[in-house]
Enzyme design. Structure first.
Site, PDB file in Angstrom:
ATOM      1  N   ARG A   1      57.246  58.586  84.787  1.00 45.37           N
ATOM      2  CA  ARG A   1      57.777  57.312  84.277  1.00 45.37           C
ATOM      3  C   ARG A   1      56.900  56.135  84.676  1.00 45.37           C
ATOM      4  O   ARG A   1      56.812  55.148  83.941  1.00 45.37           O
ATOM      5  CB  ARG A   1      59.202  57.102  84.785  1.00 45.37           C
TER       6      ARG A   1
ATOM      7  N   CYS B   1      74.258  74.023  93.956  1.00 48.15           N
ATOM      8  CA  CYS B   1      75.576  73.793  94.566  1.00 48.15           C
ATOM      9  C   CYS B   1      76.715  74.181  93.625  1.00 48.15           C
ATOM     10  O   CYS B   1      77.839  74.435  94.072  1.00 48.15           O
ATOM     11  CB  CYS B   1      75.720  72.326  94.953  1.00 48.15           C
TER      12      CYS B   1
END
Length: 460
Positions: free
Chosen positions: A24, A47
């Protein structure tokens, strides 16, 4: 103007956050980015795997934040199923091997990011590699476990270990209709809590139909004649199993970095400065589960494998690689989990952490409720708080309770980061209404009690 090359080792949270942030800030005409990932997936939530296994998450793809195709469309040369096997620091290059074909090649770099993650601890036991024994670290691991569960001959599961992964996998297996036994070598489940708080988790898990075996060391995984798991054996007993899940924990995956001479700490993780630059190496950065970080409460280095930290590391690294400036100050050790409807949270230091750091402290434990006691749905909650003896500085908080308990730990996490005293905490202007909290929030009740104990007044 010459184009620099950034090489990233590891395609999950830290690695691809760093690559994406750098892209970016600098276009392809300024920075060439090559990323190596030995697995099939990128930028996914490890997770979330227990909740996928348990059926709360519909499918594997729901856990993927950004696909390889999306990364490539943003100008990142992402090479899947490619494992980096050597880092040549002096020559500024890495050797990579195609997992499927075995073909090897060197790629040069101007800047390097090491984001190799962590590896599950797999006990060196007879039968540990048998069919039906699973670790849970990657999406491939989760898929393999689901495949086993779908064809298992029986409905008996043994989970080895009672940390975050262990209790979350126990819940997942209960949700799938399995009889679940958790074998834990500690005195109580959740060693990230003090034993008195872990005991609350123990009682709740047994109330949910999970058989808890504490203080037990696994000595063997027993197998059938065709090599499939049939039981887990300890010194005292044998527990039948059609599937075994290892939830013992993880270690930093730093063998590659250590072989290259990069510095590691006492916990086996890479050591970095505040900019996440590997110490002593100007053009090498590291982040995620393979690094050690500063504990802002104890002042010591520690290893914490969490996606929240990994993504922050990646953002910091990406900014610095692209010529900007960002730092990662450290952590206070906040974590939250659940097993069925029981919420478990902690931040800061446990008693043994405070002892290890040489701190003198007081502890208090309070019983409260998640809502005003008269409001429908109010559920019990236990809060334990540690405070430094002379200064009253908050050192840690542990919470065990039902709905509304776990995220209360965030108040304590902010207080720890701000180095607040427990007395200062008693004046916090927290939100109140009967559906959400008693007039005195449970965390503030604990802070009042800790203040009294620190001052030695005996008044609460």
């Amino acid at each position: 103007m010459s184009i620099e090359r950034l090489v990233v080792i590891g395609g999950d949270a830290a690695g691809m956050s760093a690559a994406s942030r750098a892209r970016r800030l600098k276009g392809p005409e300024e920075l060439d980015i090559v990323a190596f990932e030995r697995g099939h997936f990128t930028s996914y939530s490890a997770c979330g795997i227990p909740y996928w296994v348990g059926g709360d998450v519909a499918g594997r793809d729901d856990l993927v934040a950004r696909t390889p195709e999306e990364h490539r469309a943003r100008g990142i040369d992402l090479r899947l199923r490619t494992e980096v096997t050597e880092i040549d620091v002096a020559g500024r290059r890495v050797r990579a091997r195609a997992v499927d074909s075995g073909a090897q090649s060197w790629t040069s770099y101007d800047k390097l990011v090491v984001a190799t993650g962590a590896r599950p601890i797999r006990p060196d036991l007879p039968g540990a590699d048998a069919a039906g024994v699973h670790g849970v670290q990657t999406l491939d691991d989760g898929q393999a476990l689901i495949d086993t569960l779908s064809r298992a001959r029986g409905r008996r599961a043994v989970v080895v270990g009672a940390g975050y992964i262990g209790v979350e996998m126990a819940e997942a297996l209960i949700n799938r209709g399995y009889e679940v036994t958790v074998v834990n070598r500690g005195s109580e489940p959740m060693s990230t809590l003090d034993p008195d708080m872990g005991r609350l988790v123990h009682r709740a898990m047994e109330g949910m139909g999970i058989a808890m075996v504490n203080g037990a060391e696994v000595t063997e995984v027993c197998t059938t004649r065709d090599g499939r798991v049939r039981a887990v054996r300890t010194e005292d007993a044998e527990y039948p199993a059609d599937v075994v899940v290892l939830g013992i924990g993880v270690r930093p995956e730093t063998a590659l970095a250590q072989a290259a001479g990069l510095p590691v700490g006492g916990h086996g993780g890479l050591l970095t400065d505040l900019a996440m630059r590997v110490r002593g190496h100007e053009e090498i950065w590291a982040g995620g589960d393979c690094v050690e970080v500063l504990d802002l409460v104890s002042g010591q280095e520690r290893h914490i494998a969490l996606g929240t930290h990994a993504n922050k590391h990646g953002q910091v690294i990406g900014a610095n690689v692209a010529g900007g400036y960002a730092t990662f100050a450290g952590v206070v050790g906040t974590a939250v989990s659940k097993v069925c409807d029981l919420e478990i949270a902690r931040t800061g230091l446990r008693e043994k952490d405070a002892h290890r750091a040489g701190l003198r402290f007081e502890t208090v434990t309070v019983e409260s409720t998640s809502r005003a006691g008269y409001y429908p749905g109010a559920s019990p909650m236990t809060v334990k708080m540690l405070a430094e003896r002379r200064t009253g500085r908050l050192l840690g908080v542990q919470i065990v309770g039902r709905e509304g308990a776990g995220k209360r730990v965030d108040v304590a996490a902010v207080a720890l980061t701000a180095r607040m005293t427990v007395e200062q905490m008693t004046s916090l202007d927290l939100g109140y209404a009967p559906p959400f909290s008693p007039v005195w929030d449970p965390v503030l009740v604990a802070a009042r009690k800790a203040t009294a104990k620190v001052h030695g007044s005996g008044r609460e």
